[in-house]
Structure formats: C-alpha cells, structure tokens
Motif scaffolding. Sequence first.
Motif, PDB file in Angstrom:
ATOM      1  N   ILE A  14      42.553  41.230  17.917  1.00 34.02           N
ATOM      2  CA  ILE A  14      42.493  39.842  18.373  1.00 34.02           C
ATOM      3  C   ILE A  14      43.710  39.512  19.246  1.00 34.02           C
ATOM      4  N   LEU A  15      44.879  39.975  18.801  1.00 32.10           N
ATOM      5  CA  LEU A  15      46.098  39.739  19.581  1.00 32.10           C
ATOM      6  C   LEU A  15      46.004  40.352  20.973  1.00 32.10           C
ATOM      7  N   VAL A  16      45.478  41.580  21.044  1.00 31.25           N
ATOM      8  CA  VAL A  16      45.309  42.245  22.342  1.00 31.25           C
ATOM      9  C   VAL A  16      44.359  41.445  23.230  1.00 31.25           C
ATOM     10  N   LEU A  17      43.264  40.961  22.648  1.00 29.77           N
ATOM     11  CA  LEU A  17      42.302  40.171  23.422  1.00 29.77           C
ATOM     12  C   LEU A  17      42.923  38.873  23.924  1.00 29.77           C
ATOM     13  N   VAL A  18      43.684  38.209  23.037  1.00 28.70           N
ATOM     14  CA  VAL A  18      44.320  36.944  23.429  1.00 28.70           C
ATOM     15  C   VAL A  18      45.336  37.183  24.556  1.00 28.70           C
ATOM     16  N   ILE A  19      46.164  38.208  24.381  1.00 27.72           N
ATOM     17  CA  ILE A  19      47.174  38.513  25.411  1.00 27.72           C
ATOM     18  C   ILE A  19      46.485  38.882  26.724  1.00 27.72           C
ATOM     19  N   GLY A  20      45.432  39.692  26.637  1.00 21.76           N
ATOM     20  CA  GLY A  20      44.704  40.068  27.844  1.00 21.76           C
ATOM     21  C   GLY A  20      44.112  38.862  28.542  1.00 21.76           C
ATOM     22  N   PHE A  21      43.571  37.930  27.752  1.00 25.65           N
ATOM     23  CA  PHE A  21      42.990  36.712  28.336  1.00 25.65           C
ATOM     24  C   PHE A  21      44.069  35.882  29.040  1.00 25.65           C
ATOM     25  N   VAL A  22      45.222  35.732  28.382  1.00 24.54           N
ATOM     26  CA  VAL A  22      46.317  34.953  28.970  1.00 24.54           C
ATOM     27  C   VAL A  22      46.788  35.586  30.277  1.00 24.54           C
ATOM     28  N   VAL A  23      46.973  36.919  30.269  1.00 27.83           N
ATOM     29  CA  VAL A  23      47.464  37.616  31.474  1.00 27.83           C
ATOM     30  C   VAL A  23      46.451  37.507  32.608  1.00 27.83           C
ATOM     31  N   LEU A  24      45.173  37.742  32.311  1.00 29.86           N
ATOM     32  CA  LEU A  24      44.154  37.664  33.352  1.00 29.86           C
ATOM     33  C   LEU A  24      44.017  36.247  33.903  1.00 29.86           C
ATOM     34  N   SER A  25      44.067  35.255  33.025  1.00 29.54           N
ATOM     35  CA  SER A  25      43.984  33.861  33.469  1.00 29.54           C
ATOM     36  C   SER A  25      45.156  33.518  34.376  1.00 29.54           C
ATOM     37  N   SER A  26      46.339  33.983  33.962  1.00 27.42           N
ATOM     38  CA  SER A  26      47.534  33.746  34.764  1.00 27.42           C
ATOM     39  C   SER A  26      47.417  34.419  36.124  1.00 27.42           C
ATOM     40  N   TYR A  27      46.911  35.653  36.142  1.00 30.94           N
ATOM     41  CA  TYR A  27      46.788  36.404  37.384  1.00 30.94           C
ATOM     42  C   TYR A  27      45.867  35.688  38.372  1.00 30.94           C
ATOM     43  N   PHE A  28      44.683  35.274  37.904  1.00 31.65           N
ATOM     44  CA  PHE A  28      43.730  34.633  38.815  1.00 31.65           C
ATOM     45  C   PHE A  28      44.244  33.269  39.282  1.00 31.65           C
ATOM     46  N   GLU A  29      44.919  32.539  38.406  1.00 31.91           N
ATOM     47  CA  GLU A  29      45.530  31.273  38.823  1.00 31.91           C
ATOM     48  C   GLU A  29      46.613  31.535  39.878  1.00 31.91           C
ATOM     49  N   HIS A  30      47.394  32.603  39.657  1.00 28.79           N
ATOM     50  CA  HIS A  30      48.448  32.999  40.600  1.00 28.79           C
ATOM     51  C   HIS A  30      47.852  33.289  41.976  1.00 28.79           C
ATOM     52  N   ARG A  31      46.733  34.018  42.021  1.00 25.68           N
ATOM     53  CA  ARG A  31      46.099  34.333  43.307  1.00 25.68           C
ATOM     54  C   ARG A  31      45.614  33.059  43.998  1.00 25.68           C
ATOM     55  N   ASP A  32      45.054  32.119  43.228  1.00 22.45           N
ATOM     56  CA  ASP A  32      44.597  30.857  43.824  1.00 22.45           C
ATOM     57  C   ASP A  32      45.762  30.062  44.389  1.00 22.45           C
ATOM     58  N   LEU A  33      46.865  30.041  43.644  1.00 19.91           N
ATOM     59  CA  LEU A  33      48.039  29.302  44.107  1.00 19.91           C
ATOM     60  C   LEU A  33      48.636  29.931  45.359  1.00 19.91           C
ATOM     61  N   ILE A  34      48.634  31.259  45.425  1.00 26.65           N
ATOM     62  CA  ILE A  34      49.134  31.927  46.632  1.00 26.65           C
ATOM     63  C   ILE A  34      48.313  31.510  47.853  1.00 26.65           C
ATOM     64  N   ALA A  35      46.991  31.451  47.699  1.00 24.73           N
ATOM     65  CA  ALA A  35      46.120  31.042  48.809  1.00 24.73           C
ATOM     66  C   ALA A  35      46.444  29.615  49.246  1.00 24.73           C
ATOM     67  N   LEU A 189      55.885  40.386  35.392  1.00 27.55           N
ATOM     68  CA  LEU A 189      55.818  38.923  35.304  1.00 27.55           C
ATOM     69  C   LEU A 189      55.485  38.303  36.652  1.00 27.55           C
ATOM     70  N   ALA A 190      56.048  38.895  37.737  1.00 24.98           N
ATOM     71  CA  ALA A 190      55.796  38.364  39.075  1.00 24.98           C
ATOM     72  C   ALA A 190      54.345  38.591  39.493  1.00 24.98           C
ATOM     73  N   ARG A 191      53.851  39.793  39.306  1.00 24.08           N
ATOM     74  CA  ARG A 191      52.515  40.133  39.800  1.00 24.08           C
ATOM     75  C   ARG A 191      51.405  39.514  38.952  1.00 24.08           C
ATOM     76  N   SER A 192      51.688  39.270  37.691  1.00 21.76           N
ATOM     77  CA  SER A 192      50.694  38.638  36.826  1.00 21.76           C
ATOM     78  C   SER A 192      50.692  37.117  36.978  1.00 21.76           C
TER      79      SER A 192
END
Length: 313
Positions: A14-35, A189-192
């Motif tokens: 469960i912890l791995v899934l939660v961490i993975g969800f947080v990292v992926l959510s952060s990554y996609f938000e990061h890409r949107d903000l860069i645009a 941290l930067a790329r995610s």
Amino acid sequence: MKVFKRLLIIVPAILVLVIGFVVLSSYFEHRDLIAEEKELYPAPGQLVDVDDGQLHIYAEGEGDNTLVFMSGLGTSSPFYDFKPLFDELTEDNRIVVIERAGYGWSEITSTGRDLDTVLAESRQALAEIGESGPYTLIPHSLAGMEAIYWAQSYPGEVERIVGLDPLIPEYYEQDEDRDNPLSPLVTFLARSGLMRQQEGVCENMPVIEKGYLNDEEMEAACAIFMRRLMTKNMWEEYRSLDDNSQLVLNGPGLEVPFYAFISGQGEELWIDTLEDYADMSFTLDAGHYIHLDETELIGEKITEIIETDDITF
C-alpha cells in the motif's frame, strides 16, 4: 500470525502504491506547469537551431567589443545569473549570453558534452544571430575549460579571456578530493516536480538570494529553476570532465591574455593554481559566484581590461 504475515505484505504494498501515486501526480502536474510557464515567461533572447535542438542566446548593446558570457555547471538560468554584471557593461559593449544545452531557455539535447560538441554549438549559435569575433570570453567556473579550448582551437576568434573564478585543467588534475556538485536526490525531486513542494527553494539561487531581481524577474527565474535543475546535459558535463580536462591540457599554449577574478574563499589549491596560470589575477574576498558578490567592482575592472589590456587595484 497469519494476519501479521499478511500485514507485512499488504502494508508495504500500500505504501509503494501511495508513494507511486504521489510521485506520478506530481510529475504530471509539473509537466502541465512547465507548459504554462513557457507561455508566461518567453525567452528574452533568440532560440536558434543547432545540430540537436535549440539554444537560447541573448544579445544586447553596441560597441567595438563583444563580450560572451559562459555559465558554470548547474547554473539553471545563465541569463539571470549574469544580468547584474552585464547590466554594468552594456552601455559601451555588445554583450552576449550563451545558454548551453539543458540550461535556461535552451532545450535539453541528446548530444555529448565533449568540448568539441559544446564549442561547435556555441559557435554555431553565435553565427546564427550574426555575431562575429574576436570576442572577449567571460566564463564562470566550468566554462573556463570551454573558453580555453576555444582560444586554443580558434585563436583568431578570441581576443582575451576574463575568467570569473574559472575552472582550469591544471587545478582539476591536481584535485584529489573531487566532490560531485550534482545530487541524485535533488535530480529526482526536480524531475518529478516534488521540488515545487519545497517552499522558498528558488531563493537558493544566488542571484535571488543576493536581491538582484525584482518580483517579475524572480518569478521567471524560479520557473526556469524548476525545469532546468540538474538536467541530463549538466550530468553529462560532469561525467565528461576527465576527458575534457585532458583535451585542454594536451592542447597548445594560449596565444591570448588570460585574466582571472578568483574567490578568496576557495581552497588554497584552487587559488594558487589560478594565480599561477593567469597572466593577471585578482583574488577577492567573495564566494564562487564572484560576479554577484563584487558586481560593480568586476564591471569596472572588465572595462579597464578591455580599454587597456591592463588593470590596477
């Protein structure tokens, strides 16, 4: 016991899934903000095509002397990093800031960071915007290597080198305790995009920390920081240091004057090696980003150097 064993499996999963969800959510938000940030903060200079992508090159001012600013390793925004200093020099000179691949508004590329490739891209970018030498090269830190190699390879294009605490191969080859200035954790941290969750992290940029930028400039510089922190091109520059150092060491002697402003807060080997190498050196009570600690003084002395190829302190 069965329940306990199941928990030992389920809880970590469960912890791995939660961490993975947080990292992926952060990554996609990061890409949107860069645009969004690319639209909000367009490049102040020109984006020019080189062999594998586009480089950002900024030029302004008029004069008989063209000063080319070249940034150190990991400086996310060379344009803003050099702005306080080149503002001191634009009245009587042509100034140009080259942002290498993976820096500032330049694209991240897949090309190697050997000096032949880096220098070819710098020269091509200058030619694309109609600049021609001879140049006064003003490299900070790592860019000292490229500046020396430029003068070795094309002495007719370089009038002089004025280093800002520049890296030279003679120091690099003697330094037995080389610290990697790039961090795998910070890179992750930067790329995610997780770096964006750290409040005030952009204030660590020297040019912001020292109070040189207004609010609008700080927002733009911070946007660049978030997408150009420890890029793969920066990592490749670090990994190429051994080969690049040997390339410069095995090259011909310099035919142009080499001046150096040296951080007096650096280690003794750094100071001594630079003082021995330079035709003329000036050790100041300042940090490695010496051009932000002694901006006005260095601006005045660069003007002296350009006018007389001499200097007094």
